[in-house]
Design a protein around this motif. Structure first.
Motif, mmCIF file in Angstrom:
data_model
loop_
_atom_site.group_PDB
_atom_site.id
_atom_site.type_symbol
_atom_site.label_atom_id
_atom_site.label_comp_id
_atom_site.label_asym_id
_atom_site.label_seq_id
_atom_site.Cartn_x
_atom_site.Cartn_y
_atom_site.Cartn_z
ATOM 1 N N SER A 47 0.838 -1.206 0.000
ATOM 2 C CA SER A 47 0.000 0.000 0.000
ATOM 3 C C SER A 47 0.868 1.250 0.000
ATOM 4 N N ASP A 48 2.009 1.178 0.668
ATOM 5 C CA ASP A 48 2.942 2.302 0.640
ATOM 6 C C ASP A 48 3.504 2.507 -0.766
ATOM 7 N N ILE A 49 3.794 1.418 -1.462
ATOM 8 C CA ILE A 49 4.276 1.510 -2.842
ATOM 9 C C ILE A 49 3.209 2.114 -3.741
ATOM 10 N N VAL A 50 1.953 1.697 -3.563
ATOM 11 C CA VAL A 50 0.861 2.213 -4.388
ATOM 12 C C VAL A 50 0.703 3.710 -4.206
ATOM 13 N N ILE A 51 0.685 4.202 -2.965
ATOM 14 C CA ILE A 51 0.491 5.638 -2.755
ATOM 15 C C ILE A 51 1.683 6.426 -3.281
ATOM 16 N N ARG A 52 2.892 5.859 -3.208
ATOM 17 C CA ARG A 52 4.062 6.526 -3.761
ATOM 18 C C ARG A 52 3.977 6.597 -5.287
ATOM 19 N N LEU A 53 3.476 5.527 -5.907
ATOM 20 C CA LEU A 53 3.295 5.553 -7.357
ATOM 21 C C LEU A 53 2.250 6.586 -7.762
ATOM 22 N N LEU A 54 1.172 6.671 -6.997
ATOM 23 C CA LEU A 54 0.153 7.678 -7.296
ATOM 24 C C LEU A 54 0.712 9.088 -7.102
ATOM 25 N N ASP A 55 1.512 9.277 -6.049
ATOM 26 C CA ASP A 55 2.145 10.581 -5.839
ATOM 27 C C ASP A 55 3.074 10.925 -6.997
ATOM 28 N N LEU A 56 3.790 9.921 -7.479
ATOM 29 C CA LEU A 56 4.691 10.142 -8.613
ATOM 30 C C LEU A 56 3.893 10.515 -9.855
ATOM 31 N N ARG A 57 2.749 9.893 -10.041
ATOM 32 C CA ARG A 57 1.905 10.218 -11.185
ATOM 33 C C ARG A 57 1.407 11.659 -11.093
ATOM 34 N N GLY A 59 10.136 -10.666 -1.706
ATOM 35 C CA GLY A 59 10.989 -9.702 -1.015
ATOM 36 C C GLY A 59 11.808 -8.869 -1.972
ATOM 37 N N ARG A 60 12.313 -9.497 -3.034
ATOM 38 C CA ARG A 60 13.162 -8.802 -3.996
ATOM 39 C C ARG A 60 12.393 -7.698 -4.726
ATOM 40 N N VAL A 61 11.218 -8.011 -5.233
ATOM 41 C CA VAL A 61 10.491 -7.013 -6.023
ATOM 42 C C VAL A 61 9.958 -5.883 -5.140
ATOM 43 N N VAL A 62 9.488 -6.214 -3.940
ATOM 44 C CA VAL A 62 8.974 -5.166 -3.051
ATOM 45 C C VAL A 62 10.099 -4.226 -2.626
ATOM 46 N N ASP A 63 11.252 -4.792 -2.280
ATOM 47 C CA ASP A 63 12.397 -3.950 -1.895
ATOM 48 C C ASP A 63 12.853 -3.062 -3.053
ATOM 49 N N ALA A 64 12.890 -3.626 -4.252
ATOM 50 C CA ALA A 64 13.352 -2.864 -5.413
ATOM 51 C C ALA A 64 12.404 -1.718 -5.735
ATOM 52 N N LEU A 65 11.105 -1.968 -5.702
ATOM 53 C CA LEU A 65 10.129 -0.913 -5.984
ATOM 54 C C LEU A 65 10.197 0.183 -4.929
ATOM 55 N N HIS A 66 10.296 -0.214 -3.680
ATOM 56 C CA HIS A 66 10.359 0.770 -2.599
ATOM 57 C C HIS A 66 11.597 1.654 -2.737
ATOM 58 N N GLU A 67 12.732 1.045 -3.065
ATOM 59 C CA GLU A 67 13.981 1.807 -3.215
ATOM 60 C C GLU A 67 13.888 2.803 -4.372
ATOM 61 N N GLN A 68 13.363 2.339 -5.501
ATOM 62 C CA GLN A 68 13.241 3.220 -6.671
ATOM 63 C C GLN A 68 12.356 4.428 -6.368
ATOM 64 N N LEU A 69 11.225 4.195 -5.710
ATOM 65 C CA LEU A 69 10.283 5.275 -5.447
ATOM 66 C C LEU A 69 10.804 6.220 -4.370
ATOM 67 N N THR A 70 11.502 5.682 -3.378
ATOM 68 C CA THR A 70 12.066 6.529 -2.328
ATOM 69 C C THR A 70 13.096 7.484 -2.920
ATOM 70 N N GLU A 71 13.926 6.990 -3.833
ATOM 71 C CA GLU A 71 14.940 7.835 -4.480
ATOM 72 C C GLU A 71 14.282 8.939 -5.312
ATOM 73 N N ARG A 72 13.200 8.626 -5.998
ATOM 74 C CA ARG A 72 12.569 9.598 -6.883
ATOM 75 C C ARG A 72 11.793 10.668 -6.123
ATOM 76 N N LEU A 73 11.137 10.273 -5.021
ATOM 77 C CA LEU A 73 10.237 11.190 -4.324
ATOM 78 C C LEU A 73 10.919 11.964 -3.210
ATOM 79 N N HIS A 74 12.199 11.707 -2.960
ATOM 80 C CA HIS A 74 12.908 12.440 -1.899
ATOM 81 C C HIS A 74 14.190 13.049 -2.421
#
Length: 240
Positions: free
Chosen positions: A155-165, A225-240
């Motif tokens: 859910s955190d990944i989803v809201i970050r993706l929506l914020d990115l959009r 674990g791999r895909v969730v960690d990778a998505l979270h890392e990518q979005l954290t870098e972009r949104l901060h």
């Protein structure tokens, strides 16, 4: 009975104000979001997964897999998602037939023959719950703490993706063809394919306890674990 309970967060006016930018996203559906909701359903082995926005009087299904065609929204008073945004963490109903939700009217649950629901709030950076990522089944099931933690991460990944959009639309108008969107899509698509392959291989095993079946389960957990960690890392870098 249900009508005696409040269904609105204490700061509903400000929550609806925080929701507004997400309602104005011009086009959520695209391959990246479609694959993400498919991935969510696969990770929890459920037929239905939904990204829902809880509006003033209705719940809008902005993304879903498994619902009948044309099911775009439901009355808020019948929505389990309207209950989920009242909670601080994941809301779980493991058997809606024997232990129904008393904070919502039963209409939608009964019409869809739903028996299991788990929903994690989509919270904005300022903490307002604007919607829910939920997984649903037509059979009862157990939903443990590890699964709840995974749903909360997604859910955190989803809201970050929506914020990115929203960020993209408000600045350069970039669409999911940009480098980041393509990278995210490739990661999700590859994971969906790998998980699908592991699930198919597991079906050929005579027992869930064979060495190969155990290895497939281990590989599945590693892939999650791999895909969730990778998505979270990518979005954290972009949104901060």
């Amino acid at each position: 009975m249900a009508n005696s309970y409040p269904r609105r967060p204490a700061d509903e006016a400000h929550r609806l104000q925080a929701l507004r930018p997400y309602q104005l996203i011009t086009s959520i559906p695209n391959p990246l979001f479609d694959d993400l909701i498919r991935l969510t359903a696969m990770l929890f082995n459920v037929p239905i997964a939904i990204v829902a926005l809880v509006e003033e009087s209705t719940v809008q299904f902005r993304l879903n897999v498994g619902l009948p065609a044309g099911t775009a929204r439901e009355p808020r008073d019948e929505s389990l998602c309207s209950v989920a945004i009242l909670q601080g963490d994941t809301t779980v109903f493991e058997n809606l037939e024997t232990a129904p939700c008393e904070l919502a009217e039963p209409g939608f649950v009964q019409r869809m023959n739903l028996q299991f629901y788990a929903g994690s709030p989509l919270r904005t950076a300022s903490g307002f719950p604007v919607g829910v990522l939920c997984v649903i089944d037509r059979l009862p099931r157990y939903f443990g703490t590890e699964e709840q933690a995974l749903l909360e991460r997604l859910s955190d990944i989803v809201i970050r993706l929506l914020d990115l959009r929203i960020q993209s639309e408000n600045t350069d108008g970039s669409q999911p063809g940009s480098t980041l969107w393509t990278t995210l899509y490739d990661q999700i698509e590859a994971s969906v394919n790998r998980l699908g392959t592991l699930a198919e291989l597991a079906k050929w095993e005579e027992s869930s306890e064979t060495d190969a079946a155990v290895a497939y389960r281990t590989s599945t957990q590693e892939e999650i674990g791999r895909v969730v960690d990778a998505l979270h890392e990518q979005l954290t870098e972009r949104l901060h």
